[in-house]
Design a protein around this motif. Structure first.
Motif, short mmCIF file in Angstrom:
data_model
loop_
_atom_site.label_atom_id
_atom_site.label_comp_id
_atom_site.label_asym_id
_atom_site.label_seq_id
_atom_site.Cartn_x
_atom_site.Cartn_y
_atom_site.Cartn_z
N ALA A 76 -2.48 52.56 43.19
CA ALA A 76 -2.74 53.71 43.98
C ALA A 76 -1.52 53.56 44.90
CB ALA A 76 -3.93 53.31 44.96
N CYS A 77 -1.00 54.60 45.70
CA CYS A 77 0.13 54.55 46.66
C CYS A 77 -0.32 53.70 48.02
CB CYS A 77 0.52 55.61 47.00
SG CYS A 77 1.19 56.83 45.89
N GLN A 79 -1.40 52.51 51.43
CA GLN A 79 -2.06 53.52 52.21
C GLN A 79 -2.53 52.84 53.43
OE1 GLN A 79 -5.92 54.63 50.23
NE2 GLN A 79 -4.36 54.23 48.58
N PRO A 104 -8.68 51.10 47.42
CA PRO A 104 -8.02 50.77 46.23
C PRO A 104 -7.12 49.14 46.27
CG PRO A 104 -7.15 52.80 46.88
CD PRO A 104 -8.01 52.25 48.05
N GLN A 107 -2.16 48.56 45.10
CA GLN A 107 -1.69 49.68 45.60
C GLN A 107 -0.20 48.97 45.67
OE1 GLN A 107 -2.72 50.11 50.02
NE2 GLN A 107 -4.94 50.00 49.44
N CYS A 111 4.00 54.39 42.77
CA CYS A 111 2.87 54.64 42.46
C CYS A 111 2.55 56.05 42.06
CB CYS A 111 1.96 54.74 43.92
SG CYS A 111 2.67 55.74 45.18
N ASP A 143 -6.88 58.19 46.32
CA ASP A 143 -5.95 57.71 45.19
C ASP A 143 -6.72 58.58 44.20
OD1 ASP A 143 -8.19 55.55 43.23
OD2 ASP A 143 -8.45 55.93 45.68
N ASN A 171 -1.43 60.64 42.00
CA ASN A 171 -1.02 60.16 43.34
C ASN A 171 -0.05 60.64 43.85
OD1 ASN A 171 -3.26 58.29 42.97
ND2 ASN A 171 -1.81 56.82 42.02
#
Length: 546
Positions: A76-77, A79, A104, A107, A111, A143, A171
C-alpha cells in the motif's frame, strides 16, 4: 443422478481451472501469472507495477522486461496515521463502537501497482467493459487490497447476469506524499501527484487491458468518497479532456468539491520543509526528496487530518481552476454519469467535534475560523439560520430528538452542515449544472440512500451504500453498476423500480427508503431536499473555495 450432479459440477469447475490457469500474455510477449478463485470463475492478477513513484515527483511508467508474478498484492502507499490526530471523542467512539480502522501493514513509497479481476472465460477477443475502482479515504488513507472481496463479487455477479465485466483496482499516493501544495510544488509541475498516479493507471488500462479480455473503448470510473471526488477530478482534468481514457462515471458520495489554488497549501509546505531541516536549502524540493521515510512519516502524521490542505487543488495544469468553476464553465468530459449520496454523510466526521463544539458560540466560531474565514457576517448568518441548533432538523435526518450523541445538542447540527457542505450540496451543484450545459449531451442519473437510518448515532452513514444490500450483494449498487458498465444506463429493466433520468426540467432521482427489516424497493423522487441551504453553500463554495 441428482447427487452425482451436485458434486460433479464444482469438481468440473476445479478441473477446468487446473487445465486453464490464470495467465495472460501482453502484446509485448510478457506473460502475467495470476490466481484462480475458489469457484473457478474469476482470475485475479495482483500487484502488477504500472509506474514508479519517486518521492515528490511525477510517476514514471514501468517497462516490462520479464514475466510478471501477479499472485499477491503490492505494498500500500504510505499513508496518514489517523489515530495520531484523532480527538478524544473520536477515539472513545471508535472504542465503544468496536470500529476497526483498516491500516495496511505493508506500506511503501514504491507502491503504484494495479490489479485485474476477469471472468475465467474471458479471452483477448472478449472485449468486455472495464470497471476501474478508485478507493476512498479522504486522500489520507486507503489501498486497493481492501476491496479484494468486492472486486471478485462484482465479476461473479456480472457472470451470473450474463453481463460480464472486468474489474480493476490500483494504488495511488496519499496525504502529503500525493497532495502537497505550495508555490514550489506548482513551479515544479508536481501538483496533485495522487491524481497523476490515477491518470497513469488509466493509461495502463488503455495499453494492456485488451490482453485480459477488456475493451479499452468501454472503461467506467467508479469511486466512493474521495475515490468519487477523484473520479470527478479525472472528468475535469485538462479542462475536460478525457483523452479517451474513460467512457462513463459511477460516483458515490463525492463530486466536484470547492477546492481552491494549490498556493493555499503554502503554510503546510513551509512547515514540512522546516520540520525536516530543509528550510534555506538552495533547492528545497530536492532536499525534501532526500529525506528518509522514517524521519518524514512522523512529521506528516502530526499534521491535521480530516479536511486539511492535503487534497486536490487547482495547480494550473491538471486542474486549471476550482473544480466547481470548471463544471460551471463546461470544462468536463461528456460521458454518462451516475452520482448520489447517502442521507447522513456528515455524522461520522462530526463525532470528533463533540468535545470542542458544545454551544451555539462554539459552532459559530468553528464555522468562522475553519470553513468561512473570508465570508461576511451576513453570509455566515445565512448558514447559521439554515443549520440551526434544533436537533429535529439535524443529521441523522428525520430522527427527531434521537441520536444526540453524548447528549451534545450541537452534534446533529455539525453533522448536517458538514455532510451538506462537503458531500450533498456539491453533488447537487454538479448534476444541476451539468444538466444545463449545452456541450454535455450524455445522460445523468442520481440516487439518495436512506438505508440503515436506524443505526444509532450515525444513521445512513457515509459509506453505507457500500454495505450489503440485503440480497447478498456486498454493495447496494453493484447490480446497477454492472448494468451501467454494459449499457451506459443503470436501469435493471424492472418497471416498478425504474431509475429515471435526471434532467434540468425534471430533476428525478432513485430513492432507497429506510426499512426496519426487509428493505423496501427503491422509488423515484424529486431531488429538491434542503434546496435553499444547498444553494447558499454552493454559492459560498464558488466564492470562497477551501
Amino acid at each position: 443422478m441428482l447427487k452425482t450432479f451436485s458434486w460433479f459440477g464444482p469438481l468440473l469447475q476445479v478441473l477446468i481451472a487446473l487445465d486453464d490457469p490464470a495467465e495472460v500474455t501482453l502484446d509485448t510477449g510478457i506473460a502475467v501469472h495470476g490466481l484462480t478463485s475458489e469457484s473457478g470463475n474469476v482470475h485475479s492478477f495482483l500487484g502488477i507495477p504500472f509506474a514508479n513513484a519517486p518521492p515528490f515527483s511525477l510517476p514514471q511508467p514501468v517497462v516490462y522486461l520479464e514475466d510478471i508474478d501477479a499472485t499477491s498484492y503490492g505494498s500500500a502507499c504510505v499513508q496518514h496515521d489517523q489515530l495520531t490526530t484523532a480527538t478524544e471523542s473520536m477515539l472513545t467512539y471508535i472504542e465503544e463502537s468496536g470500529l476497526n480502522i483498516p491500516v495496511p501493514f505493508d506500506q511503501a513509497e514504491e507502491c503504484l501497482t494495479i490489479n485485474v479481476f476477469k471472468p475465467a472465460t474471458a479471452t483477448k477477443e472478449s472485449k468486455l467493459p472495464v470497471v476501474v475502482w478508485v478507493y476512498g479515504g479522504g486522500f489520507l488513507i486507503g489501498d486497493s487490497e481492501t476491496y479484494d472481496a468486492m472486486g471478485k463479487q462484482v465479476v461473479e455477479k456480472s457472470i451470473v447476469a450474463s453481463e460480464d465485466v472486468i474489474f480493476v483496482t490500483f494504488n495511488y499516493r496519499l496525504s502529503a506524499y500525493g497532495f502537497l501544495g505550495g508555490a514550489e510544488v506548482q513551479a515544479a509541475g508536481i501538483g496533485n501527484l495522487g491524481l497523476r498516479d490515477q491518470r497513469m493507471a488509466l493509461e495502463w488500462v488503455q495499453d494492456y487491458i485488451s490482453a485480459f479480455g477488456g475493451n479499452p473503448g468501454r472503461v467506467i470510473l467508479w469511486g466512493q468518497s474521495s475515490g468519487s471526488v477523484s473520479a470527478t477530478m479525472q472528468l475535469l482534468a485538462y479542462d475536460g479532456n478525457s483523452q479517451v481514457l474513460f467512457h462513463g462515471a459511477f460516483l458515490q458520495s463525492g463530486a466536484a468539491i470547492p477546492v481552491g489554488s494549490i498556493l493555499n497549501g503554502q503554510a503546510q509546505f513551509d512547515a514540512l520543509i522546516s520540520a525536516v531541516g530543509c528550510d534555506g536549502a538552495l533547492d528545497e524540493l530536492r532536499c525534501l526528496r532526500a529525506v528518509e521515510l522514517p524521519q518524514l512519516r512522523p512529521i506528516v502524521d502530526a499534521t491535521d487530518a480530516i479536511f486539511s490542505e492535503t487534497h486536490p487543488s487547482a495547480d494550473g495544469t491538471f486542474l486549471t481552476d476550482n473544480p466547481q468553476r470548471l463544471v460551471r464553465d463546461g470544462k468536463i468530459a461528456d460521458v454518462p454519469i451516475v452520482a448520489g449520496n447517502v442521507d447522513d454523510e456528515g455524522t461520522l466526521f462530526s463525532i470528533g467535534k463533540i468535545g470542542s463544539i458544545k454551544s451555539d458560540a462554539d459552532f459559530e466560531s468553528w464555522i468562522n475560523s475553519t470553513w468561512l474565514p473570508d465570508a461576511t457576517d451576513g453570509e455566515r448568518e445565512s448558514v447559521f439560520l439554515n443549520y440551526p441548533q434544533d436537533p429535529t432538523v439535524g443529521s441523522p435526518f428525520a430522527t427527531g430528538y434521537l441520536n444526540q450523541y453524548k447528549y451534545n445538542t450541537q452534534y446533529k447540527r455539525v453533522s448536517a452542515f458538514q455532510g451538506d457542505l462537503v458531500f450533498q450540496a456539491p453533488r447537487r451543484f454538479f448534476v444541476q449544472t451539468i444538466s444545463n450545459l449545452p456541450n454535455h449531451q450524455s445522460k445523468l442519473w442520481v440516487y439518495l440512500s436512506k438505508r440503515l437510518k436506524l443505526l444509532p448515532t450515525i444513521g445512513s452513514v457515509h459509506g453505507s451504500d457500500l454495505f450489503p444490500d440485503g440480497d447478498g450483494n456486498l454493495n447496494l449498487l453493484s447490480d446497477y453498476l454492472v448494468k451501467f458498465a454494459n449499457t451506459l444506463d443503470p436501469n435493471l429493466g424492472v418497471e416498478d423500480t425504474a431509475w429515471p433520468e435526471y434532467t434540468a426540467q425534471d430533476p428525478q432521482m432513485l430513492l432507497f427508503p429506510p426499512g426496519l427489516f426487509e428493505p423496501p424497493l427503491p422509488v423515484a423522487a424529486t431531488d429538491d431536499h434542503r434546496a435553499e441551504a444547498f444553494d447558499i453553500l454552493n454559492d459560498l463554495g464558488l466564492k470562497y473555495p477551501l
